[in-house]
Design a protein around this motif. Structure first.
Motif, PDB file in Angstrom:
ATOM      1  N   GLU A 103       0.991  -1.294  -0.133  1.00  0.00           N
ATOM      2  CA  GLU A 103       0.005   0.036  -0.108  1.00  0.00           C
ATOM      3  C   GLU A 103       0.907   1.291  -0.059  1.00  0.00           C
ATOM      4  O   GLU A 103       2.054   1.196   0.182  1.00  0.00           O
ATOM      5  CB  GLU A 103      -0.988  -0.067   1.449  1.00  0.00           C
ATOM      6  N   HIS A 104       0.275   2.197  -0.278  1.00  0.00           N
ATOM      7  CA  HIS A 104       0.878   3.595  -0.054  1.00  0.00           C
ATOM      8  C   HIS A 104       2.343   3.695  -0.796  1.00  0.00           C
ATOM      9  O   HIS A 104       3.175   4.357  -0.620  1.00  0.00           O
ATOM     10  CB  HIS A 104       1.520   3.798   1.289  1.00  0.00           C
ATOM     11  N   ALA A 105       2.118   3.131  -2.069  1.00  0.00           N
ATOM     12  CA  ALA A 105       3.123   3.185  -2.955  1.00  0.00           C
ATOM     13  C   ALA A 105       2.790   4.146  -4.286  1.00  0.00           C
ATOM     14  O   ALA A 105       3.829   4.192  -5.265  1.00  0.00           O
ATOM     15  CB  ALA A 105       4.005   1.875  -3.599  1.00  0.00           C
ATOM     16  N   LEU A 106       1.742   4.637  -4.246  1.00  0.00           N
ATOM     17  CA  LEU A 106       1.436   5.545  -5.363  1.00  0.00           C
ATOM     18  C   LEU A 106       1.876   6.992  -5.159  1.00  0.00           C
ATOM     19  O   LEU A 106       1.984   7.143  -3.844  1.00  0.00           O
ATOM     20  CB  LEU A 106      -0.076   5.624  -5.559  1.00  0.00           C
ATOM     21  N   TYR A 107       2.084   7.642  -6.130  1.00  0.00           N
ATOM     22  CA  TYR A 107       2.592   9.136  -5.930  1.00  0.00           C
ATOM     23  C   TYR A 107       1.536  10.027  -5.773  1.00  0.00           C
ATOM     24  O   TYR A 107       0.680  10.299  -6.814  1.00  0.00           O
ATOM     25  CB  TYR A 107       3.543   9.509  -7.147  1.00  0.00           C
ATOM     26  N   PRO A 108       1.445  10.613  -4.686  1.00  0.00           N
ATOM     27  CA  PRO A 108       0.302  11.558  -4.385  1.00  0.00           C
ATOM     28  C   PRO A 108       0.172  12.817  -5.176  1.00  0.00           C
ATOM     29  O   PRO A 108      -0.731  13.449  -5.497  1.00  0.00           O
ATOM     30  CB  PRO A 108       0.418  12.211  -2.776  1.00  0.00           C
ATOM     31  N   TRP A 109       1.424  13.328  -5.570  1.00  0.00           N
ATOM     32  CA  TRP A 109       1.540  14.430  -6.717  1.00  0.00           C
ATOM     33  C   TRP A 109       0.957  14.080  -8.068  1.00  0.00           C
ATOM     34  O   TRP A 109       0.906  15.110  -8.711  1.00  0.00           O
ATOM     35  CB  TRP A 109       2.958  15.136  -6.461  1.00  0.00           C
ATOM     36  N   PHE A 146     -11.711   7.259 -13.666  1.00  0.00           N
ATOM     37  CA  PHE A 146     -10.848   8.208 -12.287  1.00  0.00           C
ATOM     38  C   PHE A 146      -9.618   8.464 -12.812  1.00  0.00           C
ATOM     39  O   PHE A 146      -8.747   8.783 -12.032  1.00  0.00           O
ATOM     40  CB  PHE A 146     -10.706   6.992 -11.430  1.00  0.00           C
ATOM     41  N   ALA A 149      -8.370  11.570 -11.207  1.00  0.00           N
ATOM     42  CA  ALA A 149      -8.102  11.622  -9.569  1.00  0.00           C
ATOM     43  C   ALA A 149      -7.102  11.538  -8.902  1.00  0.00           C
ATOM     44  O   ALA A 149      -6.083  11.066  -9.445  1.00  0.00           O
ATOM     45  CB  ALA A 149      -9.219  10.404  -9.013  1.00  0.00           C
ATOM     46  N   PHE A 150      -6.774  12.099  -7.818  1.00  0.00           N
ATOM     47  CA  PHE A 150      -5.620  11.955  -7.066  1.00  0.00           C
ATOM     48  C   PHE A 150      -5.850  10.864  -6.035  1.00  0.00           C
ATOM     49  O   PHE A 150      -6.824  10.238  -5.811  1.00  0.00           O
ATOM     50  CB  PHE A 150      -5.347  13.254  -6.286  1.00  0.00           C
ATOM     51  N   HIS A 152      -5.431  10.432  -2.772  1.00  0.00           N
ATOM     52  CA  HIS A 152      -6.080  10.484  -1.608  1.00  0.00           C
ATOM     53  C   HIS A 152      -7.771  10.364  -1.912  1.00  0.00           C
ATOM     54  O   HIS A 152      -8.268  10.139  -0.903  1.00  0.00           O
ATOM     55  CB  HIS A 152      -5.834  11.573  -0.763  1.00  0.00           C
ATOM     56  N   GLU A 153      -8.200  10.305  -3.150  1.00  0.00           N
ATOM     57  CA  GLU A 153      -9.432  10.518  -3.287  1.00  0.00           C
ATOM     58  C   GLU A 153      -9.849   8.733  -3.698  1.00  0.00           C
ATOM     59  O   GLU A 153     -11.048   8.662  -3.726  1.00  0.00           O
ATOM     60  CB  GLU A 153      -9.676  11.133  -4.512  1.00  0.00           C
ATOM     61  N   MET A 158      -9.127   0.563  -5.009  1.00  0.00           N
ATOM     62  CA  MET A 158      -8.918   1.493  -6.210  1.00  0.00           C
ATOM     63  C   MET A 158      -7.507   1.649  -6.342  1.00  0.00           C
ATOM     64  O   MET A 158      -6.824   1.532  -7.234  1.00  0.00           O
ATOM     65  CB  MET A 158      -9.581   2.781  -6.253  1.00  0.00           C
ATOM     66  N   ARG A 161      -5.866  -1.339  -7.647  1.00  0.00           N
ATOM     67  CA  ARG A 161      -5.964  -1.421  -9.025  1.00  0.00           C
ATOM     68  C   ARG A 161      -4.845  -0.477  -9.851  1.00  0.00           C
ATOM     69  O   ARG A 161      -4.576  -0.914 -11.148  1.00  0.00           O
ATOM     70  CB  ARG A 161      -7.413  -1.217  -9.399  1.00  0.00           C
TER      71      ARG A 161
END
Lengths: 280, 274
Positions: A103-109, A146, A149-150, A152-153, A158, A161
């Protein structure tokens, strides 16, 4: 819908023949020294994965399964033995062996689209081709709506995915999945397990998948490898011949899961009664 | 497989403003009421005769002074001079600070050496650089810009260091797995990843730069808002002194509300931080 995606789906998936193996580990060992104790994370692991195969390693936390995956990914080095991928010794990470993290390996920016595009950008794929590939894989994981979308949304399911699409977009030879569904709620996990089966059949991807969830292992795998800790070893191998898509309440799945689970529990039971000190 | 059939529509800025329209209106009203009240109280205090008129100017005198200094172009000149110095000094501090901070965050030995120095230097009030600057550069633009740079560069570098350190290790591992090389990791993972920490650091750096600039301008004849303030004192013109202070406050507020609020909004939109 995804005609371009269909690769030669191997009609016969060769099992562990060393000859055709895409990934081979030869007596791989790995130790971790800390001030308090020395943990044998992996001891003499032999593992062969053929192209197109879906191999799941199941074991309790601390059994060294993530270390094993990191070695294949090139994120960690072996102490002894050899890890060979596609005829070459693994020395560093590379886009032919992409990891889907927990988890948490996507870039939020970046937007969803930007995240899926990331690997392609790193490989210097041109903008036009990039757009096509991203569109294709966003559709494959049902996230086309999507794309803007960013992170955190998105819900947890998702996010995973998106990670899957990001990994598939670079069309790796092997997908390494590090407990990707562990943090999801049960319903979402069921849906993603179903989707992953479909995606695997459609793309013919080679997958090495790590989990501590026995049922998940049985539903997904061609082969389930049971790992036990201290020292981290592969204790037993189960071949799974149940046709896809597998439903988690079918008798065949339930029976095999029970068998795998009893293998794990037997090991835990033995440990408890030996009563020796064991590190994690 | 089609589990998400509904469409995702990010709310546009306009529709959000319209939806919160009445809230927005009341917010403006509240702010306006506060400032009107403040000016009324100020006028009452000035009229009360507690202070002599040479020691305390009311809003009407300050307004007159503002108008006068505007008409003869002094305020525009002073604002232009000060903002130009600020922009040049801050640009240098930004580039040097980020480079230093990134090196401190990425390389342990740099942090142990330069990093400890930066922490020490940050505790130095920026005006104390002025004597040194005057000896090195004489009465020149360079001396003032030097003070501005020294006033803000360490705060920026320390926040840049923290920004690099706060990037989750998983972001780098994800970059590695897609085969990012050193340059790509810096450009596409480290630089965007440090932005949330940097916003606070830049805000701090800007306010340090602005204060150092005013202090430097006060202490030496050079044009700019600080000089105009000092001129007011020399002429015993309290309304000019207070008028210039109002301008300085207004600039500070504008920079905070326009530039930094936007930057923070951008971060919030992406990271979803509260």
């Amino acid at each position: 819908m995804v005609a371009l995606l269909e690769r030669e789906s191997p009609s016969v998936r060769p099992s562990e023949g060393e000859q055709q193996a895409l990934l081979s580990l030869h007596s791989v060992s790995k130790k971790f020294d800390t001030t308090r104790q020395m943990t044998v994370a992996l001891q003499d692991i032999d593992l062969h994965v053929a192209p197109g195969e879906f191999v799941v390693i199941v074991g309790p936390s601390g059994c060294g399964k993530t270390t094993l995956l990191n070695i294949v990914a090139g994120l960690e080095k072996v102490d002894r033995g050899e890890a060979v991928f596609d005829g070459k010794v693994i020395k560093k990470p590379g886009p032919e062996r992409v990891v889907v993290f927990q988890e948490h390996a996507l870039y939020p920016w970046l937007s969803v689209r930007g995240n899926v595009e990331f690997g392609l950008k790193m490989r210097g794929v041109g903008i036009k081709e990039r757009r096509e590939l991203v569109d294709r894989y966003l559709e494959l994981v049902n996230l086309k709506n999507f794309e803007k979308a960013f992170v955190h949304e998105l819900s947890g399911g998702m996010k995973q995915r998106v990670q899957l699409a990001r990994a598939l977009a670079v069309e790796p030879q092997m997908l390494l999945m590090d407990e990707p569904f562990a943090a999801l709620d049960a319903q979402t996990r069921d849906i993603l397990q179903e989707e992953l089966q479909l995606i695997w059949e459609r793309t013919g991807a080679t997958i090495l998948f790590i989990t501590h969830n026995v049922r998940e292992a049985v539903i997904l795998a061609d082969r389930v490898l049971v790992m036990t800790p201290s020292p981290g070893q592969i204790k037993r191998e189960f071949k799974v011949d149940i046709p896809h898509p597998r439903s988690f309440d079918s008798h065949a799945v339930v029976d095999l899961a029970a068998e795998v689970r009893s293998e794990l529990q037997h090991d835990l039971f033995e440990r408890a009664h030996k009563g020796g000190k064991r590190g994690h | 497989m089609a589990t998400d059939t509904f469409e995702f529509k990010p709310a546009s800025r306009l529709s959000r403003t319209l939806a919160g329209g009445s809230d927005f209106f009341f917010k403006l009203l509240r702010i306006a009421a506060f400032y009107v009240g403040l000016i009324v109280v100020w006028q009452l205090v000035a009229d009360s005769g507690l202070w002599e008129s040479y020691a305390f100017a009311g809003p009407t005198e300050v307004w007159d002074s503002l108008q006068q200094n505007w008409d003869n172009g002094r305020i525009q000149d002073a604002v232009q001079t000060s903002l130009k110095r600020l922009a040049i000094g801050f640009a240098f501090a930004f580039i040097i600070g980020i480079t230093m901070g990134a090196a401190m965050g990425g390389l342990k030995w740099v942090d142990e050496t330069v990093g400890s120095l930066a922490v020490g230097m940050q505790s130095l009030p920026s005006v104390t650089w002025l004597p040194l600057a005057l000896i090195w550069y004489g009465l020149s633009e360079r001396a003032i810009i030097f003070v501005v740079v020294m006033g803000s560069v360490f705060a920026i570098s320390i926040s840049a260091r923290d920004g690099v350190r706060n990037i989750p290790p998983l972001f780098r591992r994800a970059g590695l797995t897609f085969g990012a090389n050193h340059y790509q990791m810096l450009r596409y993972v480290v630089m965007p990843g440090m932005i949330p920490s940097m916003v606070q650091g830049l805000k701090l750096g800007w306010s340090f730069a602005w204060r150092s600039l005013m202090a430097a301008e006060l202490l030496y004849v050079s044009g700019g808002l600080g000089f105009l303030l000092q001129l007011g004192r020399d002429l015993n013109n309290i309304s000019q002194v207070m008028a210039v202070m109002v301008v300085i406050i207004a600039i500070g507020l504008t920079v905070d509300r326009v530039i930094f609020a936007r930057l923070e909004g951008w971060v919030k939109e992406r990271w979803g931080l509260a």
